[in-house]
Structure formats: C-alpha cells, structure tokens
Design a protein around this motif. Structure first.
Motif, mmCIF file in Angstrom:
data_model
loop_
_atom_site.group_PDB
_atom_site.id
_atom_site.type_symbol
_atom_site.label_atom_id
_atom_site.label_comp_id
_atom_site.label_asym_id
_atom_site.label_seq_id
_atom_site.Cartn_x
_atom_site.Cartn_y
_atom_site.Cartn_z
ATOM 1 N N UNK A 229 0.839 -1.188 0.000
ATOM 2 C CA UNK A 229 0.000 0.000 0.000
ATOM 3 C C UNK A 229 0.878 1.244 0.000
ATOM 4 N N UNK A 230 0.440 2.226 -0.769
ATOM 5 C CA UNK A 230 1.097 3.526 -0.803
ATOM 6 C C UNK A 230 0.050 4.563 -0.446
ATOM 7 N N UNK A 231 0.282 5.283 0.626
ATOM 8 C CA UNK A 231 -0.665 6.297 1.067
ATOM 9 C C UNK A 231 -0.669 7.468 0.098
ATOM 10 N N UNK A 232 -1.869 8.009 -0.166
ATOM 11 C CA UNK A 232 -2.027 9.142 -1.084
ATOM 12 C C UNK A 232 -2.734 10.311 -0.414
ATOM 13 N N UNK A 233 -2.647 10.414 0.908
ATOM 14 C CA UNK A 233 -3.294 11.502 1.628
ATOM 15 C C UNK A 233 -4.759 11.199 1.850
ATOM 16 N N UNK A 234 -5.575 11.452 0.842
ATOM 17 C CA UNK A 234 -7.006 11.173 0.956
ATOM 18 C C UNK A 234 -7.379 9.843 0.306
#
Length: 187
Positions: free
Chosen positions: A50-55
């Motif tokens: 998983x790569x976080x994208x803020x929202x």
C-alpha cells in the motif's frame, strides 16, 4: 510484475467542515474498512503493498490473487463494511469511498510503483464522470473498473455480474476510454 491494482479516494475529504483532526480520523477509518473487507474476502491485506495518497491509497494486490476476486466479492464486502461503519457515524464522519480497479504490469522501485497500468488507474479514479456519478447518487461506495478488467472478468466467468456495471466515458488528460461503473446500493 503483472497484478491487480486498486486506487481509493475519500469522497469530500477536503470539505471545509472537515478539520485536519477529522481528516486523520477518516483516513484511519478508511484503512480499517479496507482491511476488514480484504479479510472478509480472504485477500491477505498484510501481503498487499500500500502507498498512502493523503485522501486515498494505492493498493497493489499480490499477483497470486485472481483479478476478478477483487470485484466480487471484495467490493461487496467493502460496501457492507462501509454501511456498518456509517450506520453509527455522524454526517461529518460519514465515510464514502471511490475505488478504481485495473490490472496490468507495474514496475517497482525504491519509491513505489509506476508504469502505464498505474497511470491508467489514476486517470480512472480522477475521472469527472466518475465523481459526478457518485455525487448524484450519494451512495457510500462507487467502483470504476477498466474496460480491460471488465472483459477479463467476463471471460473468466466466476461470480462477476457484468450487468451490475454500466459503461461510462472517461476523458482526462491524454486518456479517452470506456470504463465500467458499479454503485453500492443505498442503505
């Protein structure tokens, strides 16, 4: 690596009424609902990258998981998890998600993944037609799948119900294509 990739986006994340503290709560709840849906589907969340994208997030599903499994039952389990969470949420903490799902070749490097499949996925999640469709219905979950994935799922048979998806035109940046929309039933 050839695999299924999923992009998520929290609908209305940056609304003025949503403070930074509330945004943090929504991010945590989104990840909890995703993890719960993956667990219900028996897709190993801890093996997904998983790569976080803020929202939102980019989720790279293990290559051993059939792509059509990410359509049914995963999206249905996520709809149930969101409905259960939102039953007790206030309007400010109501969680609505957009998901785009595609599959193809992605390249990994020290910063994450890239490639045409990832670019196409993010064109789908940001498509104005997708945002508009979800806004007009007001459901907790909207899913947009690529034409390629839709065709692959039809060929595989399985539990995928193609009549539950409707075609929409995507036109964003250099991308002009048909994608397939599923909206979760309203509670």
């Amino acid at each position: 690596m050839y695999t299924t990739i999923i992009a998520t986006d929290i609908v209305g994340y940056a609304r003025q009424a949503r403070t930074e503290d509330l945004q943090s709560v929504l991010r945590a709840r989104a990840y909890q609902q995703l993890a719960a849906a993956f667990a219900m589907t028996q897709i190993p969340w801890d093996q997904c990258q998983t790569e976080d994208r803020g929202d939102g997030a980019l989720i790279i599903v293990p290559a051993t998981v059939d792509c059509d499994y990410c359509l049914d039952p995963l999206v249905h389990h996520l709809a149930v998890a969101l409905r259960r969470y939102n039953r007790h949420a206030s309007e400010a903490t109501r969680l609505r998600l957009r998901l785009a799902i595609h599959f193809g070749h992605v390249q990994r490097d020290s910063r994450g993944v890239s490639g045409h499949a990832a670019t196409h996925l993010f064109r789908l999640i940001e498509a104005s037609a997708f945002k508009r469709a979800l806004r007009n219905v007001g459901t907790d979950l909207g899913v947009l799948i690529s034409d390629q994935l839709h065709n692959e799922a039809i060929q595989r048979g399985g539990m995928f119900n193609p009549s539950a998806y409707q075609p929409i035109r995507v036109s964003i940046k250099e991308t002009r294509c048909t994608a397939w929309l599923w909206l979760a039933p309203r509670a």
